[in-house]
Design a protein around this motif. Structure first.
Motif, PDB file in Angstrom:
ATOM      1  N   PHE A  44      -3.713  -9.446   5.415  1.00  0.00           N
ATOM      2  CA  PHE A  44      -3.174  -9.285   6.698  1.00  0.00           C
ATOM      3  C   PHE A  44      -1.854  -9.684   6.589  1.00  0.00           C
ATOM      4  O   PHE A  44      -1.195 -10.447   5.986  1.00  0.00           O
ATOM      5  N   GLY A  45      -1.129  -9.102   7.526  1.00  0.00           N
ATOM      6  CA  GLY A  45       0.402  -9.167   7.732  1.00  0.00           C
ATOM      7  C   GLY A  45       1.148  -8.188   8.545  1.00  0.00           C
ATOM      8  O   GLY A  45       0.664  -7.412   9.193  1.00  0.00           O
ATOM      9  N   VAL A  46       2.566  -8.316   8.274  1.00  0.00           N
ATOM     10  CA  VAL A  46       3.272  -7.397   8.980  1.00  0.00           C
ATOM     11  C   VAL A  46       4.251  -6.677   7.775  1.00  0.00           C
ATOM     12  O   VAL A  46       4.645  -7.411   6.880  1.00  0.00           O
ATOM     13  N   TRP A  47       4.200  -5.480   7.637  1.00  0.00           N
ATOM     14  CA  TRP A  47       4.685  -4.771   6.626  1.00  0.00           C
ATOM     15  C   TRP A  47       5.813  -3.578   7.039  1.00  0.00           C
ATOM     16  O   TRP A  47       5.541  -3.030   7.927  1.00  0.00           O
ATOM     17  N   ALA A  48       6.886  -3.494   6.184  1.00  0.00           N
ATOM     18  CA  ALA A  48       7.678  -2.466   6.660  1.00  0.00           C
ATOM     19  C   ALA A  48       6.975  -1.153   6.105  1.00  0.00           C
ATOM     20  O   ALA A  48       6.617  -1.029   5.185  1.00  0.00           O
ATOM     21  N   VAL A  49       7.671  -0.115   6.952  1.00  0.00           N
ATOM     22  CA  VAL A  49       6.932   1.183   6.589  1.00  0.00           C
ATOM     23  C   VAL A  49       8.227   2.092   5.927  1.00  0.00           C
ATOM     24  O   VAL A  49       9.431   1.974   6.813  1.00  0.00           O
ATOM     25  N   VAL A  50       8.229   2.520   4.803  1.00  0.00           N
ATOM     26  CA  VAL A  50       9.220   3.104   4.240  1.00  0.00           C
ATOM     27  C   VAL A  50       8.879   4.639   3.799  1.00  0.00           C
ATOM     28  O   VAL A  50       7.751   4.808   3.469  1.00  0.00           O
ATOM     29  N   GLU A  51       9.770   5.716   4.247  1.00  0.00           N
ATOM     30  CA  GLU A  51       9.442   6.978   3.992  1.00  0.00           C
ATOM     31  C   GLU A  51       9.512   7.066   2.350  1.00  0.00           C
ATOM     32  O   GLU A  51      10.673   6.926   1.851  1.00  0.00           O
ATOM     33  N   LYS A  52       8.647   7.767   1.646  1.00  0.00           N
ATOM     34  CA  LYS A  52       8.630   7.733   0.153  1.00  0.00           C
ATOM     35  C   LYS A  52       9.991   8.707  -0.208  1.00  0.00           C
ATOM     36  O   LYS A  52      10.563   8.367  -1.226  1.00  0.00           O
ATOM     37  N   GLU A  53       9.962   9.787   0.416  1.00  0.00           N
ATOM     38  CA  GLU A  53      10.803  10.909  -0.181  1.00  0.00           C
ATOM     39  C   GLU A  53      12.337  10.487   0.072  1.00  0.00           C
ATOM     40  O   GLU A  53      13.286  10.706  -0.859  1.00  0.00           O
ATOM     41  N   THR A  54      12.781   9.933   1.077  1.00  0.00           N
ATOM     42  CA  THR A  54      14.081   9.420   1.449  1.00  0.00           C
ATOM     43  C   THR A  54      14.430   7.930   1.004  1.00  0.00           C
ATOM     44  O   THR A  54      15.454   7.502   1.157  1.00  0.00           O
ATOM     45  N   GLU A  55      13.318   7.188   1.034  1.00  0.00           N
ATOM     46  CA  GLU A  55      13.281   5.646   1.079  1.00  0.00           C
ATOM     47  C   GLU A  55      13.977   4.957   2.057  1.00  0.00           C
ATOM     48  O   GLU A  55      14.235   3.842   2.182  1.00  0.00           O
TER      49      GLU A  55
ATOM     50  N   LEU B 254       1.071  -1.116  -0.077  1.00  0.00           N
ATOM     51  CA  LEU B 254       0.035   0.068   0.024  1.00  0.00           C
ATOM     52  C   LEU B 254       1.124   1.207   0.096  1.00  0.00           C
ATOM     53  O   LEU B 254       2.159   1.317   0.552  1.00  0.00           O
ATOM     54  N   GLU B 255       0.371   2.293  -0.536  1.00  0.00           N
ATOM     55  CA  GLU B 255       1.006   3.669  -0.503  1.00  0.00           C
ATOM     56  C   GLU B 255       0.012   4.618   0.097  1.00  0.00           C
ATOM     57  O   GLU B 255      -1.110   4.510   0.050  1.00  0.00           O
ATOM     58  N   THR B 256       0.649   5.671   0.874  1.00  0.00           N
ATOM     59  CA  THR B 256      -0.121   6.867   1.564  1.00  0.00           C
ATOM     60  C   THR B 256       0.588   8.031   0.745  1.00  0.00           C
ATOM     61  O   THR B 256       1.781   7.829   0.242  1.00  0.00           O
ATOM     62  N   LYS B 257       0.228   9.278   1.292  1.00  0.00           N
ATOM     63  CA  LYS B 257       0.989  10.399   0.843  1.00  0.00           C
ATOM     64  C   LYS B 257       2.396  10.557   1.071  1.00  0.00           C
ATOM     65  O   LYS B 257       3.347  10.645   0.254  1.00  0.00           O
ATOM     66  N   ARG B 258       2.757   9.946   2.190  1.00  0.00           N
ATOM     67  CA  ARG B 258       4.297   9.879   2.346  1.00  0.00           C
ATOM     68  C   ARG B 258       4.998   8.536   2.623  1.00  0.00           C
ATOM     69  O   ARG B 258       6.165   8.593   2.685  1.00  0.00           O
ATOM     70  N   LEU B 259       4.264   7.575   2.706  1.00  0.00           N
ATOM     71  CA  LEU B 259       4.777   6.298   2.961  1.00  0.00           C
ATOM     72  C   LEU B 259       4.481   5.194   2.068  1.00  0.00           C
ATOM     73  O   LEU B 259       3.419   5.262   1.380  1.00  0.00           O
ATOM     74  N   ILE B 260       5.219   4.119   1.946  1.00  0.00           N
ATOM     75  CA  ILE B 260       5.055   2.881   1.354  1.00  0.00           C
ATOM     76  C   ILE B 260       5.063   1.693   2.418  1.00  0.00           C
ATOM     77  O   ILE B 260       6.117   1.551   3.331  1.00  0.00           O
ATOM     78  N   LEU B 261       4.019   0.876   2.313  1.00  0.00           N
ATOM     79  CA  LEU B 261       4.239  -0.216   2.970  1.00  0.00           C
ATOM     80  C   LEU B 261       4.606  -1.412   2.127  1.00  0.00           C
ATOM     81  O   LEU B 261       3.681  -1.697   1.154  1.00  0.00           O
ATOM     82  N   ARG B 262       5.492  -2.341   2.513  1.00  0.00           N
ATOM     83  CA  ARG B 262       5.902  -3.314   1.477  1.00  0.00           C
ATOM     84  C   ARG B 262       6.169  -4.414   2.424  1.00  0.00           C
ATOM     85  O   ARG B 262       6.333  -4.513   3.351  1.00  0.00           O
ATOM     86  N   GLN B 263       6.220  -5.690   1.688  1.00  0.00           N
ATOM     87  CA  GLN B 263       6.779  -6.642   2.405  1.00  0.00           C
ATOM     88  C   GLN B 263       8.214  -6.783   2.787  1.00  0.00           C
ATOM     89  O   GLN B 263       8.921  -6.231   2.177  1.00  0.00           O
ATOM     90  N   PHE B 264       8.241  -7.646   4.096  1.00  0.00           N
ATOM     91  CA  PHE B 264       9.909  -7.704   4.403  1.00  0.00           C
ATOM     92  C   PHE B 264      10.464  -8.708   3.532  1.00  0.00           C
ATOM     93  O   PHE B 264       9.801  -9.666   3.092  1.00  0.00           O
ATOM     94  N   THR B 265      11.850  -8.622   3.412  1.00  0.00           N
ATOM     95  CA  THR B 265      12.684  -9.431   2.817  1.00  0.00           C
ATOM     96  C   THR B 265      13.985  -9.864   3.984  1.00  0.00           C
ATOM     97  O   THR B 265      14.032  -9.108   4.893  1.00  0.00           O
TER      98      THR B 265
END
Length: 190
Positions: free
Chosen positions: A65-76, A5-16
């Protein structure tokens, strides 16, 4: 990057598996872990053999459902994680008779430098919105120690309301006194 998923400032992605060092650093910051385990360090082997595999296992078990990494879009930059999964997946919550089969547990853990910037609220809000409007979620719950006022504020900003107080057991939180183990459960229905 497998974006969920994405928000204005964030990316929610799967963990690796490449996220091991980040998770180890996150779980070894005593400020971050103060209300989780009293700030005790987590061995890297635990992150590698238990935490990360548990997070990644959700992706094959559930679609939404799960656990997602939260990443700041601007800085990654990685900021932490959010979870949104069946509350009965929390053994301690089941042991305390705290959850029902239809409840979805919401949680978050972010690096200290990101606190107070609305990231936890923003990441959780999209999960709540999607959960209630598209994924068939009927009820979301979250909990925190009473002393963790920052997390409680996030819950309240998300529209969750106090449902009950409870106390974690000494076995569940061995580094906390009887008084410090006092906690609250918040909830919100669709």
């Amino acid at each position: 990057m497998d974006i969920f998923l994405e928000t204005k400032r964030l990316i929610l992605r799967q963990f690796t598996e490449e996220d091991t060092d980040f998770l180890w650093n996150l779980d070894n910051d005593p400020r971050v872990m103060k209300y989780i385990n009293g700030g005790q360090p987590t061995p890297k082997a635990v992150i590698q053999s238990q935490t990360l595999p548990r997070f990644m296992e959700y992706y094959s078990r559930y679609r939404y459902f799960g656990v997602w990494a939260v990443v700041e879009k601007e800085t990654e930059a990685m900021l932490g994680w959010v979870h949104f999964f069946p509350a009965v997946d929390h053994p301690f919550a089941v042991a305390l008779n705290l959850v029902q089969p239809d409840e979805i547990a919401l949680g978050y853990r972010l690096i200290y430098q990101s606190w107070g910037k609305g990231y936890a609220t923003e990441a959780c809000q999209i999960l709540l919105n999607k959960g209630f409007s598209e994924w068939g979620v009927k009820r979301v719950i979250a909990w925190a120690l009473v002393a963790n006022q920052g997390s409680i504020r996030v819950m309240e900003k998300l529209g969750l309301t106090l449902e009950k107080q409870f106390r974690f057991t000494q076995d569940q939180l061995p580094y906390f006194s009887f008084e410090e183990r006092q906690a609250v459960k918040y909830s919100r229905g669709s």
